[in-house]
Design a protein around this motif. Structure first.
Motif, mmCIF file in Angstrom:
data_model
loop_
_atom_site.group_PDB
_atom_site.id
_atom_site.type_symbol
_atom_site.label_atom_id
_atom_site.label_comp_id
_atom_site.label_asym_id
_atom_site.label_seq_id
_atom_site.Cartn_x
_atom_site.Cartn_y
_atom_site.Cartn_z
ATOM 1 N N ASP A 143 0.532 -1.048 0.543
ATOM 2 C CA ASP A 143 0.259 0.152 -0.026
ATOM 3 C C ASP A 143 0.979 0.796 -0.319
ATOM 4 O O ASP A 143 0.570 2.315 -0.250
ATOM 5 C CB ASP A 143 -0.515 -0.106 1.140
ATOM 6 N N LEU A 144 2.240 1.550 0.573
ATOM 7 C CA LEU A 144 2.256 2.374 1.184
ATOM 8 C C LEU A 144 3.699 2.315 -0.608
ATOM 9 O O LEU A 144 4.273 3.255 -0.517
ATOM 10 C CB LEU A 144 3.778 2.212 1.960
ATOM 11 N N SER A 145 4.138 1.642 -1.098
ATOM 12 C CA SER A 145 4.991 1.737 -2.316
ATOM 13 C C SER A 145 3.401 1.806 -3.086
ATOM 14 O O SER A 145 4.121 2.779 -3.757
ATOM 15 C CB SER A 145 5.513 -0.024 -2.679
ATOM 16 N N ILE A 169 -5.749 4.549 -7.057
ATOM 17 C CA ILE A 169 -6.962 4.592 -6.393
ATOM 18 C C ILE A 169 -7.346 3.508 -5.633
ATOM 19 O O ILE A 169 -7.855 2.788 -4.660
ATOM 20 C CB ILE A 169 -7.466 6.111 -5.918
ATOM 21 N N VAL A 170 -7.734 2.613 -7.334
ATOM 22 C CA VAL A 170 -9.002 2.238 -7.508
ATOM 23 C C VAL A 170 -7.473 0.688 -6.465
ATOM 24 O O VAL A 170 -7.940 -0.647 -5.139
ATOM 25 C CB VAL A 170 -8.771 1.150 -8.212
ATOM 26 N N ALA A 171 -6.557 0.429 -6.748
ATOM 27 C CA ALA A 171 -5.404 -0.774 -5.910
ATOM 28 C C ALA A 171 -5.617 0.094 -4.626
ATOM 29 O O ALA A 171 -6.402 -1.126 -4.176
ATOM 30 C CB ALA A 171 -3.776 -0.304 -7.018
ATOM 31 N N ILE A 172 -5.411 0.719 -4.469
ATOM 32 C CA ILE A 172 -4.764 1.513 -2.678
ATOM 33 C C ILE A 172 -6.672 0.823 -2.200
ATOM 34 O O ILE A 172 -5.836 0.579 -1.321
ATOM 35 C CB ILE A 172 -4.714 2.393 -2.568
ATOM 36 N N SER A 173 -7.493 1.213 -2.704
ATOM 37 C CA SER A 173 -8.847 0.927 -1.813
ATOM 38 C C SER A 173 -9.294 -0.720 -2.191
ATOM 39 O O SER A 173 -9.456 -1.159 -0.971
ATOM 40 C CB SER A 173 -9.447 2.370 -3.168
ATOM 41 N N HIS A 196 -6.798 -1.713 0.668
ATOM 42 C CA HIS A 196 -7.286 -1.610 2.248
ATOM 43 C C HIS A 196 -8.597 -2.577 2.098
ATOM 44 O O HIS A 196 -8.513 -3.302 3.281
ATOM 45 C CB HIS A 196 -7.803 0.364 2.125
ATOM 46 N N LEU A 197 -9.133 -2.569 1.428
ATOM 47 C CA LEU A 197 -10.370 -3.358 1.528
ATOM 48 C C LEU A 197 -9.882 -5.064 1.935
ATOM 49 O O LEU A 197 -10.868 -5.583 3.004
ATOM 50 C CB LEU A 197 -11.649 -3.432 0.249
ATOM 51 N N PHE A 221 -11.285 -6.764 4.976
ATOM 52 C CA PHE A 221 -11.634 -8.267 4.988
ATOM 53 C C PHE A 221 -10.595 -9.709 6.199
ATOM 54 O O PHE A 221 -11.199 -10.826 6.412
ATOM 55 C CB PHE A 221 -11.747 -8.977 3.755
ATOM 56 N N MET A 222 -9.094 -9.551 5.610
ATOM 57 C CA MET A 222 -8.511 -10.276 7.102
ATOM 58 C C MET A 222 -8.626 -10.155 8.301
ATOM 59 O O MET A 222 -8.108 -10.798 8.480
ATOM 60 C CB MET A 222 -7.137 -10.172 6.248
#
Length: 174
Positions: free
Chosen positions: A62-64, A113-117, A120-121, A125-126
């Motif tokens: 996510d950070l990268s 943004i979609v990839a980061i979201s 995060h999702l 779920f995890m």
């Protein structure tokens, strides 16, 4: 007078340069947070569960992705709105550098943004027991809004590019 106004307006593009330098500082901040997260992650390896390992890796990814997004915005924004970078012969020059126009920048931004979201999702779920059903529902809705927005933006760009190409093909040849 007109020439003075036009020169002033054209020179005003340099007001954006400090913003791009400020974004470089935010990349450095993300590198710092990445380092802190990596040290914390490595420290937990001896007692880490599979779920914690995946969550830790997802946080680093996510950070990268966020840092990659910032670099794309910095380079393409600077080149599109301030000045061309004279690194055409540099061996480390990015393939996309100089080719990302404003339209492509918007699509890359939304895709990131979609990839980061999505990441995060997946992290939610995890670790789903930490969230209420309402929180999860809102996160899914927000993610879907990002996805639909990205698809609509891509469709609008495709339509605009198709219309331009059609218009060019109908122009008389000179």
């Amino acid at each position: 007078m007109e020439r003075l106004i036009e020169n002033t307006l054209f020179a005003s593009r340099w007001l954006l340069a400090p913003m791009y330098l400020g974004l470089v500082v935010t990349v450095a901040a993300l590198v710092w947070v990445f380092g802190v997260e990596l040290v914390r992650f490595v420290g937990q390896i001896p007692s880490m569960t599979v779920d914690n390992a995946i969550l830790g890796v997802l946080a680093l990814i996510d950070l990268s992705l966020a840092a990659n997004l910032l670099l794309i915005v910095i380079f393409s924004g600077y080149e599109n709105f301030v000045s061309r970078m004279d690194f055409k012969e540099h061996e480390d020059r990015f393939d996309w550098q100089g080719d990302v126009d404003f339209s492509a920048l918007k699509l890359k931004l939304v895709a990131s943004i979609v990839a980061i979201s999505g990441i995060h999702l997946l992290k939610v779920f995890m670790d789903i027991e930490k969230y209420t059903d309402a929180q999860i529902q809102w996160m899914i809705i927000i993610h879907l809004v990002f996805v639909v927005s990205g698809v609509l933006l891509a469709a609008m760009d495709w339509i605009a590019n198709h219309a331009k190409a059609l218009k060019r093909s109908k122009l008389p040849k000179t």
